[in-house]
Design a protein around this motif. Structure first.
Motif, PDB file in Angstrom:
ATOM      1  N   ASP A  46      41.551  33.144  35.217  1.00 47.47           N
ATOM      2  CA  ASP A  46      42.600  32.245  35.634  1.00 47.47           C
ATOM      3  C   ASP A  46      42.241  31.549  36.654  1.00 47.47           C
ATOM      4  OD1 ASP A  46      42.417  34.443  37.585  1.00 47.47           O
ATOM      5  OD2 ASP A  46      44.318  34.894  37.573  1.00 47.47           O
ATOM      6  N   CYS A  47      40.944  31.238  37.277  1.00 48.90           N
ATOM      7  CA  CYS A  47      40.721  30.512  38.297  1.00 48.90           C
ATOM      8  C   CYS A  47      39.883  29.253  38.064  1.00 48.90           C
ATOM      9  CB  CYS A  47      39.680  31.305  39.224  1.00 48.90           C
ATOM     10  SG  CYS A  47      39.167  30.506  40.684  1.00 48.90           S
ATOM     11  N   ALA A  48      40.547  27.975  38.278  1.00 50.71           N
ATOM     12  CA  ALA A  48      40.082  26.889  38.032  1.00 50.71           C
ATOM     13  C   ALA A  48      38.703  26.513  38.823  1.00 50.71           C
ATOM     14  CB  ALA A  48      40.932  25.601  38.374  1.00 50.71           C
ATOM     15  N   GLU A  49      38.429  26.994  40.032  1.00 51.66           N
ATOM     16  CA  GLU A  49      37.185  26.494  40.612  1.00 51.66           C
ATOM     17  C   GLU A  49      37.016  27.513  42.020  1.00 51.66           C
ATOM     18  OE1 GLU A  49      33.813  24.954  41.614  1.00 51.66           O
ATOM     19  OE2 GLU A  49      35.057  24.167  40.023  1.00 51.66           O
ATOM     20  N   GLU A  50      36.071  28.225  41.761  1.00 57.14           N
ATOM     21  CA  GLU A  50      35.865  29.583  42.575  1.00 57.14           C
ATOM     22  C   GLU A  50      35.656  28.749  44.189  1.00 57.14           C
ATOM     23  OE1 GLU A  50      32.151  31.732  41.514  1.00 57.14           O
ATOM     24  OE2 GLU A  50      33.369  32.786  40.000  1.00 57.14           O
ATOM     25  N   SER A  51      35.063  27.897  44.453  1.00 63.52           N
ATOM     26  CA  SER A  51      34.754  27.347  45.670  1.00 63.52           C
ATOM     27  C   SER A  51      36.125  26.780  46.349  1.00 63.52           C
ATOM     28  CB  SER A  51      33.824  26.035  45.603  1.00 63.52           C
ATOM     29  OG  SER A  51      34.547  25.114  44.929  1.00 63.52           O
ATOM     30  N   SER A  52      37.263  26.421  45.710  1.00 59.07           N
ATOM     31  CA  SER A  52      38.489  26.181  46.287  1.00 59.07           C
ATOM     32  C   SER A  52      39.569  27.117  46.088  1.00 59.07           C
ATOM     33  CB  SER A  52      39.023  25.003  45.756  1.00 59.07           C
ATOM     34  OG  SER A  52      39.078  24.842  44.310  1.00 59.07           O
ATOM     35  N   CYS A  53      39.236  28.498  45.557  1.00 62.19           N
ATOM     36  CA  CYS A  53      40.272  29.497  45.321  1.00 62.19           C
ATOM     37  C   CYS A  53      40.461  30.038  46.918  1.00 62.19           C
ATOM     38  CB  CYS A  53      39.790  30.442  44.507  1.00 62.19           C
ATOM     39  SG  CYS A  53      40.604  31.841  44.053  1.00 62.19           S
ATOM     40  N   GLU A  54      41.871  30.036  47.122  1.00 59.78           N
ATOM     41  CA  GLU A  54      42.107  30.569  48.635  1.00 59.78           C
ATOM     42  C   GLU A  54      41.959  32.089  48.355  1.00 59.78           C
ATOM     43  OE1 GLU A  54      43.861  26.531  47.872  1.00 59.78           O
ATOM     44  OE2 GLU A  54      43.977  28.496  46.738  1.00 59.78           O
ATOM     45  N   ILE A  55      42.292  32.786  47.419  1.00 59.33           N
ATOM     46  CA  ILE A  55      42.437  34.289  47.242  1.00 59.33           C
ATOM     47  C   ILE A  55      40.860  34.758  47.377  1.00 59.33           C
ATOM     48  CG2 ILE A  55      43.029  36.037  45.713  1.00 59.33           C
ATOM     49  CD1 ILE A  55      45.215  34.199  44.683  1.00 59.33           C
ATOM     50  N   ARG A  56      40.182  34.254  46.459  1.00 62.07           N
ATOM     51  CA  ARG A  56      38.713  34.423  46.590  1.00 62.07           C
ATOM     52  C   ARG A  56      38.260  34.307  47.926  1.00 62.07           C
ATOM     53  NH1 ARG A  56      33.331  32.974  45.862  1.00 62.07           N
ATOM     54  NH2 ARG A  56      32.419  34.426  44.431  1.00 62.07           N
ATOM     55  N   HIS A  57      38.550  33.484  48.734  1.00 63.78           N
ATOM     56  CA  HIS A  57      38.170  33.192  50.148  1.00 63.78           C
ATOM     57  C   HIS A  57      38.570  34.401  51.053  1.00 63.78           C
ATOM     58  CE1 HIS A  57      35.913  29.493  49.671  1.00 63.78           C
ATOM     59  NE2 HIS A  57      37.145  28.882  49.094  1.00 63.78           N
ATOM     60  N   VAL A  58      39.717  34.794  50.915  1.00 64.42           N
ATOM     61  CA  VAL A  58      40.147  35.740  51.773  1.00 64.42           C
ATOM     62  C   VAL A  58      39.462  37.040  51.397  1.00 64.42           C
ATOM     63  CG1 VAL A  58      42.334  37.250  52.276  1.00 64.42           C
ATOM     64  CG2 VAL A  58      42.581  34.628  52.312  1.00 64.42           C
ATOM     65  N   PHE A  59      39.475  37.279  50.100  1.00 64.02           N
ATOM     66  CA  PHE A  59      38.814  38.664  49.705  1.00 64.02           C
ATOM     67  C   PHE A  59      37.329  38.680  49.819  1.00 64.02           C
ATOM     68  CE2 PHE A  59      43.054  39.460  47.843  1.00 64.02           C
ATOM     69  CZ  PHE A  59      43.274  40.777  48.403  1.00 64.02           C
ATOM     70  N   ALA A  60      36.968  37.646  49.926  1.00 71.86           N
ATOM     71  CA  ALA A  60      35.257  37.419  50.353  1.00 71.86           C
ATOM     72  C   ALA A  60      35.024  38.055  51.413  1.00 71.86           C
ATOM     73  CB  ALA A  60      34.760  36.048  50.145  1.00 71.86           C
ATOM     74  N   ARG A  61      35.929  37.777  52.563  1.00 71.08           N
ATOM     75  CA  ARG A  61      35.786  38.265  53.695  1.00 71.08           C
ATOM     76  C   ARG A  61      35.783  39.886  54.076  1.00 71.08           C
ATOM     77  NH1 ARG A  61      39.424  34.302  55.849  1.00 71.08           N
ATOM     78  NH2 ARG A  61      40.615  35.959  56.912  1.00 71.08           N
ATOM     79  N   VAL A  62      37.040  40.578  53.110  1.00 73.32           N
ATOM     80  CA  VAL A  62      37.183  41.585  53.124  1.00 73.32           C
ATOM     81  C   VAL A  62      36.101  42.485  52.506  1.00 73.32           C
ATOM     82  CG1 VAL A  62      38.360  43.434  51.851  1.00 73.32           C
ATOM     83  CG2 VAL A  62      39.775  41.507  52.967  1.00 73.32           C
ATOM     84  N   THR A  63      35.494  41.879  51.179  1.00 74.47           N
ATOM     85  CA  THR A  63      34.276  42.391  50.401  1.00 74.47           C
ATOM     86  C   THR A  63      32.998  42.400  51.604  1.00 74.47           C
ATOM     87  OG1 THR A  63      35.092  41.554  48.532  1.00 74.47           O
ATOM     88  CG2 THR A  63      32.760  42.092  48.616  1.00 74.47           C
ATOM     89  N   ILE A  64      32.942  41.424  52.253  1.00 76.27           N
ATOM     90  CA  ILE A  64      31.727  41.097  53.271  1.00 76.27           C
ATOM     91  C   ILE A  64      32.004  42.655  54.262  1.00 76.27           C
ATOM     92  CG2 ILE A  64      30.599  40.072  54.724  1.00 76.27           C
ATOM     93  CD1 ILE A  64      31.054  37.664  53.084  1.00 76.27           C
ATOM     94  N   ALA A  65      32.766  42.488  54.756  1.00 76.98           N
ATOM     95  CA  ALA A  65      33.073  43.554  55.693  1.00 76.98           C
ATOM     96  C   ALA A  65      32.909  44.982  55.170  1.00 76.98           C
ATOM     97  CB  ALA A  65      34.397  43.630  56.576  1.00 76.98           C
ATOM     98  N   THR A  66      33.511  45.261  53.946  1.00 73.34           N
ATOM     99  CA  THR A  66      33.680  46.476  53.419  1.00 73.34           C
ATOM    100  C   THR A  66      32.074  46.916  53.264  1.00 73.34           C
ATOM    101  OG1 THR A  66      35.797  46.266  52.528  1.00 73.34           O
ATOM    102  CG2 THR A  66      34.173  47.672  51.376  1.00 73.34           C
TER     103      THR A  66
END
Length: 142
Positions: free
Chosen positions: A102-122
């Motif tokens: 359901d994602c048009a573009e990963e680079s502009s996905c706000e949800i992905r950007h937030v969860f990327a930080r969570v994933t990196i920290a985890t």
């Protein structure tokens, strides 16, 4: 959230970390000491054995021991083995990447950007924390 199976695997490994070098623990001892159902523990230890994390010994002094040093086994490794990818979104997974349908573009996905930080920290915590670290941290807290 980690599965109960992963939690049991980590508890069993921590129990094996705490035993003196050269000793082993029988399944029944781990099961009783960690309140893990014995049949479930057998399956978990078999998976850990196949992955080269533990080994079993036969005989009077038989049981399970860590095959690798506790400093070499990370929580991240065990969680990936038991539960699969750690990332909360498939597009952030290292071992099972999938583009979100359901994602048009990963680079502009706000949800992905937030969860990327969570994933990196985890990942940083789980991939740097070893069984030895967990035992030492627990001893310090007691």
């Amino acid at each position: 959230m980690i599965s109960q199976k992963a939690k049991y695997a980590l508890r069993a490994l921590v129990a094996l970390t705490k035993i003196p070098a050269g000793e082993s623990l029988m399944i029944s001892e781990i099961s009783r000491g960690q309140s893990i159902p014995k049949k479930f523990l057998e399956q978990i230890l078999l998976e850990l054995k196949r992955a080269g994390i533990v080994m079993s010994r036969r005989g009077r002094l038989g049981g399970y021991v860590l095959l690798r040093a506790p400093e070499q086994v990370t929580f991240g490794e065990v969680l990936r083995l038991i539960d699969g990818p750690i990332a909360p979104l498939p597009c952030l997974s290292k071992i099972a990447y999938r583009r979100c349908v359901d994602c048009a573009e990963e680079s502009s996905c706000e949800i992905r950007h937030v969860f990327a930080r969570v994933t990196i920290a985890t990942r940083e915590v789980l991939d740097r924390t070893t069984l030895a670290d967990a035992v030492v941290a627990n001893d310090v807290l007691v």
